[in-house]
Design a protein around this motif. Structure first.
Motif, PDB file in Angstrom:
ATOM      1  N   GLY A 256       0.809  -1.213   0.000  1.00 13.31           N
ATOM      2  CA  GLY A 256       0.000   0.000   0.000  1.00 13.31           C
ATOM      3  C   GLY A 256       0.838   1.256   0.000  1.00 13.31           C
ATOM      4  N   GLU A 257       2.023   1.160   0.579  1.00 19.30           N
ATOM      5  CA  GLU A 257       2.907   2.325   0.679  1.00 19.30           C
ATOM      6  C   GLU A 257       3.654   2.599  -0.621  1.00 19.30           C
ATOM      7  OE1 GLU A 257       6.804   3.709   3.350  1.00 19.30           O
ATOM      8  OE2 GLU A 257       5.750   1.838   3.812  1.00 19.30           O
TER       9      GLU A 257
ATOM     10  N   ALA B   2      -4.421  -3.725   6.287  1.00 21.48           N
ATOM     11  CA  ALA B   2      -2.984  -3.541   6.086  1.00 21.48           C
ATOM     12  C   ALA B   2      -2.695  -2.605   4.912  1.00 21.48           C
ATOM     13  CB  ALA B   2      -2.317  -4.898   5.855  1.00 21.48           C
ATOM     14  N   LEU B   3      -3.433  -2.754   3.825  1.00 24.74           N
ATOM     15  CA  LEU B   3      -3.233  -1.856   2.680  1.00 24.74           C
ATOM     16  C   LEU B   3      -3.521  -0.415   3.068  1.00 24.74           C
ATOM     17  CD1 LEU B   3      -4.851  -3.828  -0.291  1.00 24.74           C
ATOM     18  CD2 LEU B   3      -2.422  -3.326   0.010  1.00 24.74           C
ATOM     19  N   ARG B   4      -4.595  -0.222   3.813  1.00 24.07           N
ATOM     20  CA  ARG B   4      -4.978   1.127   4.208  1.00 24.07           C
ATOM     21  C   ARG B   4      -3.905   1.750   5.109  1.00 24.07           C
ATOM     22  NH1 ARG B   4      -9.441  -0.270   6.140  1.00 24.07           N
ATOM     23  NH2 ARG B   4     -10.706  -0.112   4.257  1.00 24.07           N
ATOM     24  N   ALA B   5      -3.333   0.950   5.985  1.00 19.08           N
ATOM     25  CA  ALA B   5      -2.268   1.454   6.862  1.00 19.08           C
ATOM     26  C   ALA B   5      -1.058   1.889   6.042  1.00 19.08           C
ATOM     27  CB  ALA B   5      -1.879   0.379   7.872  1.00 19.08           C
TER      28      ALA B   5
ATOM     29  N   LEU C  50      -7.234   4.557  -0.250  1.00 21.77           N
ATOM     30  CA  LEU C  50      -7.308   3.515  -1.274  1.00 21.77           C
ATOM     31  C   LEU C  50      -7.898   4.003  -2.595  1.00 21.77           C
ATOM     32  CD1 LEU C  50      -8.363   0.431   0.892  1.00 21.77           C
ATOM     33  CD2 LEU C  50      -6.160   0.816  -0.230  1.00 21.77           C
ATOM     34  N   ASP C  51      -8.301   5.261  -2.674  1.00 16.57           N
ATOM     35  CA  ASP C  51      -8.778   5.803  -3.942  1.00 16.57           C
ATOM     36  C   ASP C  51      -7.643   5.772  -4.968  1.00 16.57           C
ATOM     37  OD1 ASP C  51     -11.264   6.265  -2.950  1.00 16.57           O
ATOM     38  OD2 ASP C  51     -10.990   8.421  -2.621  1.00 16.57           O
ATOM     39  N   GLY C  52      -7.906   5.192  -6.121  1.00 19.65           N
ATOM     40  CA  GLY C  52      -6.896   5.120  -7.170  1.00 19.65           C
ATOM     41  C   GLY C  52      -5.955   3.939  -7.042  1.00 19.65           C
TER      42      GLY C  52
ATOM     43  N   GLY D 220     -14.215  -3.647  -2.102  1.00 20.06           N
ATOM     44  CA  GLY D 220     -13.152  -2.755  -2.550  1.00 20.06           C
ATOM     45  C   GLY D 220     -12.344  -3.239  -3.724  1.00 20.06           C
ATOM     46  N   VAL D 221     -12.732  -4.371  -4.320  1.00 16.71           N
ATOM     47  CA  VAL D 221     -12.002  -4.873  -5.479  1.00 16.71           C
ATOM     48  C   VAL D 221     -12.252  -3.968  -6.675  1.00 16.71           C
ATOM     49  CG1 VAL D 221     -11.848  -6.782  -7.142  1.00 16.71           C
ATOM     50  CG2 VAL D 221     -12.013  -7.254  -4.685  1.00 16.71           C
TER      51      VAL D 221
END
Length: 349
Positions: A178-179, A201-204, A213-215, A316-317
């Motif tokens: 995510g980072e 975890a992705l959001r973190a 998570l937009d984009g 969210g997929v």
């Protein structure tokens, strides 16, 4: 939510069929066609072949294995594929596993997160056509005390930024993805467990760089089988699930087994692994809970698949990559078309 198609590995005697599947996906408006590599067919050659015989569909590596190539070689390949395809390439990367990394490539499987971060940093520098320098724990460019000098890529990619994905399973890898990445390639994704297995975890990771998570492209590969008997269709994927949960790694290090545990299948995951590693593959397949398969695949008539597609979208997929079951070309093409129909019925097209 867009649809993708995952061709998996080539060289199993169905290459002509795989190409026709890619062509049909292109005609149907699928967004991306992914190809994989392990220790058989390599992904860049397959993607070149597909790109030359399609018109609109993106081509994506799922994955290029990090131990297989230096980061600058990967940047060269990505830039070349993007140029040859007219700007249709998506770069998916992954560290593979310890058995392949050390047994096939002779590359020590240590510090995979740090190795991935350095690799992505060098690839991004090279693809942006700046002169590449790097001083890290895993790569040093140029080598000190010799004739090497900072060099920049001579090929001009079609786009300023080629989308970069990372195959991630564990919480720390997902957070780093995510980072540092534009998307995540995930497997055994269950919408009902999305938050605790993936999204949190992705959001973190996104938050670390001031983003949400937009984009960001969440792109699971999901097995699919169309028909009326859901139980029988689920049984088609028992060997596949047992292979990953039971045999893809060692008793101490199997990322897929740990994922199944995080989804609440601790006892089953242990039984599947014990049977698989002891050589009882049929017993391992029989031990796979049907609920695990059903929650991580698209099974049943088109209406049921449409409902599940809605669940994936709600979770969210953004790119749902299908892996259709079937031993004949006609079966696989029918699944491709059913995927489009289901997406339309779900109101997601």
């Amino acid at each position: 939510m867009r649809l993708g198609i995952n061709l998996g590995y080539w060289g199993a005697g169905m290459d002509a069929d795989n190409l026709e599947v890619a062509r049909e996906a292109d005609r149907l408006g699928y967004a991306v066609c992914w190809a994989a590599e392990a220790y058989g067919s390599d992904a860049p050659t397959v993607l070149s072949w597909v790109a030359a015989q399609t018109e609109r569909i993106d081509i994506g590596s799922a994955i290029f294995q990090i131990p297989a190539r230096t980061p600058t070689m990967t940047a060269m390949t990505a830039a070349t594929l993007d140029s040859l395809s007219g700007g249709r390439f998506r770069l998916g990367l992954g560290v593979s596993g310890p058995q392949v990394s050390e047994g096939w490539y002779g590359v020590k499987f240590d510090k995979p997160l740090a190795r991935t971060r350095e690799y992505v940093d060098i690839v991004r520098k090279a693809m942006s056509r700046e002169r590449v320098t790097h001083d890290g724990d895993h790569w040093t460019l140029p080598l000190p005390g010799g004739p090497g000098k900072p060099i920049k890529l001579t090929v001009h990619p079609v786009r300023e930024r080629i989308p970069l994905y990372i195959a991630a399973i564990g919480p720390k890898n997902l957070e780093q993805t995510g980072e540092i990445a534009d998307g995540a390639l995930v497997v055994f994704f269950a919408p009902e467990h999305a938050e605790e297995t993936t999204l949190g975890a992705l959001r973190a990771g996104r938050a670390k760089v001031g983003k949400d998570l937009d984009g960001f492209d969440l792109a699971p590969t999901v097995p699919m089988a169309v028909g009326d008997d859901v139980g029988a269709l689920a049984d088609l994927f028992r060997p596949y699930t047992a292979l990953y949960v039971g045999g893809m790694g060692s008793a101490k290090q199997n990322f897929y087994n740990k994922l199944a545990q995080r989804m609440g299948y601790e006892k089953a995951a242990a039984e599947i692994q014990e049977k698989y590693l002891s050589g009882d593959k049929e017993g391992a397949a029989a031990a796979v809970p049907r609920e695990l398969i059903d929650s991580t695949a698209l099974l049943g008539p088109v209406e049921r698949i449409a409902d599940r597609m809605q669940a994936y979208a709600d979770a969210g997929v953004t790119t749902l990559s299908l892996a259709p079951a079937g031993f004949t070309l006609d079966e696989r093409i029918a699944s491709l078309r059913a995927g489009v129909t289901a997406l339309e019925r779900a109101g997601l097209a």
